[in-house]
Scaffold this active site. Structure first.
Site, PDB file in Angstrom:
ATOM      1  N   ARG A  50       1.085  -1.327  -0.235  1.00  0.00           N
ATOM      2  CA  ARG A  50      -0.300   0.111   0.248  1.00  0.00           C
ATOM      3  C   ARG A  50       0.836   0.802  -0.242  1.00  0.00           C
ATOM      4  NH1 ARG A  50      -2.997  -4.039   1.819  1.00  0.00           N
ATOM      5  NH2 ARG A  50      -1.000  -4.317   2.923  1.00  0.00           N
ATOM      6  N   THR A  51       2.271   1.664   0.973  1.00  0.00           N
ATOM      7  CA  THR A  51       2.706   2.701   0.838  1.00  0.00           C
ATOM      8  C   THR A  51       3.348   3.076  -0.281  1.00  0.00           C
ATOM      9  OG1 THR A  51       3.132   1.838   4.031  1.00  0.00           O
ATOM     10  CG2 THR A  51       4.347   4.044   2.591  1.00  0.00           C
ATOM     11  N   LYS A  79      26.638  -3.730  -2.529  1.00  0.00           N
ATOM     12  CA  LYS A  79      28.136  -3.579  -2.673  1.00  0.00           C
ATOM     13  C   LYS A  79      28.739  -3.068  -0.997  1.00  0.00           C
ATOM     14  CE  LYS A  79      27.769  -3.343  -7.401  1.00  0.00           C
ATOM     15  NZ  LYS A  79      27.374  -1.970  -8.467  1.00  0.00           N
ATOM     16  N   ARG A 100      11.568   3.963   3.597  1.00  0.00           N
ATOM     17  CA  ARG A 100      10.524   2.943   4.519  1.00  0.00           C
ATOM     18  C   ARG A 100      11.969   2.087   4.655  1.00  0.00           C
ATOM     19  NH1 ARG A 100       5.668  -1.486   4.464  1.00  0.00           N
ATOM     20  NH2 ARG A 100       4.617   0.358   5.162  1.00  0.00           N
ATOM     21  N   HIS A 128       5.101   6.003  10.862  1.00  0.00           N
ATOM     22  CA  HIS A 128       4.344   5.436  10.301  1.00  0.00           C
ATOM     23  C   HIS A 128       3.224   6.727   9.685  1.00  0.00           C
ATOM     24  CE1 HIS A 128       3.501   3.682   6.619  1.00  0.00           C
ATOM     25  NE2 HIS A 128       3.080   2.713   6.760  1.00  0.00           N
TER      26      HIS A 128
END
Ligand code: CP
Length: 301
Positions: A50-51, A79, A100, A128
């Site tokens: 969703r986000t 890396k 996120r 959030h």
């Protein structure tokens, strides 16, 4: 430093209400080409449906273009590139970063490095804030107000970052909280002390039935398996609650069930077609609210 949205505390009550108003405008007019020529980066170091998709859709609906990644396995992070260097570089490419990350504080750190606004799309068990703004929007849409509501948060109150952001945001609106959780997943004391300091009333219980019938909002949450270090502990609590249609016979007529999603077993699918279920519409609301957040941080609203 440009204005970012890392914690819900970064927005005043007035800014929160302003975002909700802009989101309502975007819900009426879903595509506005106000960000033509802008580029938004959506960089996700943790899974999301969703986000990420609603931020990407929001950017597209505003006329911006989107770059980013949803799997660090395809980036130079594999890396050994540092978060600092990743953010420095991405912020030179784009006008706003949505990020996120599994580590608490990673988004704040990114916002201190970036030359463009950063939106925290979830940092560990911490915050959030864009979810919180869409939760507030959903509460206002369903109750007609934000003030003086009984909000019953159910499930994983320990690790659920949406719970932590939402209770802080609701503190502007004279809430009365119920915290329903197993002992292992109770709201951390730092949040209770914060509520105590603000004089905001709350009740704690293990029984889902205790406050089903006097709550305005039941905010169900998933037990956050990914935050447990001991999976045996997760197994003990993962199915602690299950909200079923048969339990809704005597709830308040205005009551709505919210859930940030994804859902596992905590809401039976027989609830989905009742007038109380609002979680799919809540997720849709996320798109309008994220359009508002992007437009506001880029100075267009
Ligand atoms: N509510 C929420 O954050 O959902 P995703 O993890 O799918 O983005």
């Amino acid at each position: 430093m440009p204005k970012s949205l890392i914690s819900i505390h970064d927005f005043s009550k007035e800014e929160i209400l302003h975002i909700l108003e802009i989101a309502a405008e975007f819900e009426k007019n879903k595509s506005q080409n106000i960000l033509a020529g802008k580029v938004i980066a959506c960089i996700f170091f943790e899974p999301s449906t969703r986000t990420r998709l609603s931020f990407e859709t929001a950017s597209n609906r505003l006329g911006a273009r989107v770059i980013g990644f949803s799997d660090t396995g395809n980036t130079s992070i594999t890396k050994g590139e540092s978060l600092k260097d990743t953010i420095k570089m991405v912020s030179n490419y784009v006008d706003l970063i949505v990020m996120r990350h599994p580590l608490e504080g990673a988004s704040r750190y990114a916002s201190e490095i970036a030359s463009v606004p950063v939106v925290n799309a979830g940092d560990g068990a911490n915050q959030h804030p864009s979810q919180t703004l869409l939760d507030l929007y959903s509460i206002k849409q369903t109750q007609g107000k934000l003030n003086d509501l009984k909000i019953n948060m159910v499930g994983d109150l320990k690790y659920g970052r949406t719970v932590h952001s939402l209770l802080q945001a609701m503190s502007h609106f004279s809430p009365n909280f119920v915290f329903t959780s197993p002992d292992e997943l109770m709201l951390p004391s730092e949040y209770k002390e914060w509520l105590d300091g603000k004089g905001i009333p709350y009740t704690e219980t293990r029984q889902l039935s205790d406050h089903l019938n006097d709550s305005d909002i039941i905010y169900m949450t998933r037990v956050q398996q990914e935050r447990f270090t001991d999976l045996m502990e997760y197994e003990k609590v993962k199915n602690f609650y299950r909200l079923e249609k048969s339990m809704l016979d005597n709830v308040k007529p205005n009551m709505k069930i919210l859930h940030p999603l994804p859902r596992l077993n905590e809401i039976s699918t027989d609830v989905d077609d009742t007038k109380y279920a609002y979680f799919y519409k809540q997720a849709e609301n996320g798109m309008y609210v994220r359009m508002a957040i992007i437009a506001y941080l880029l100075g267009y609203k």
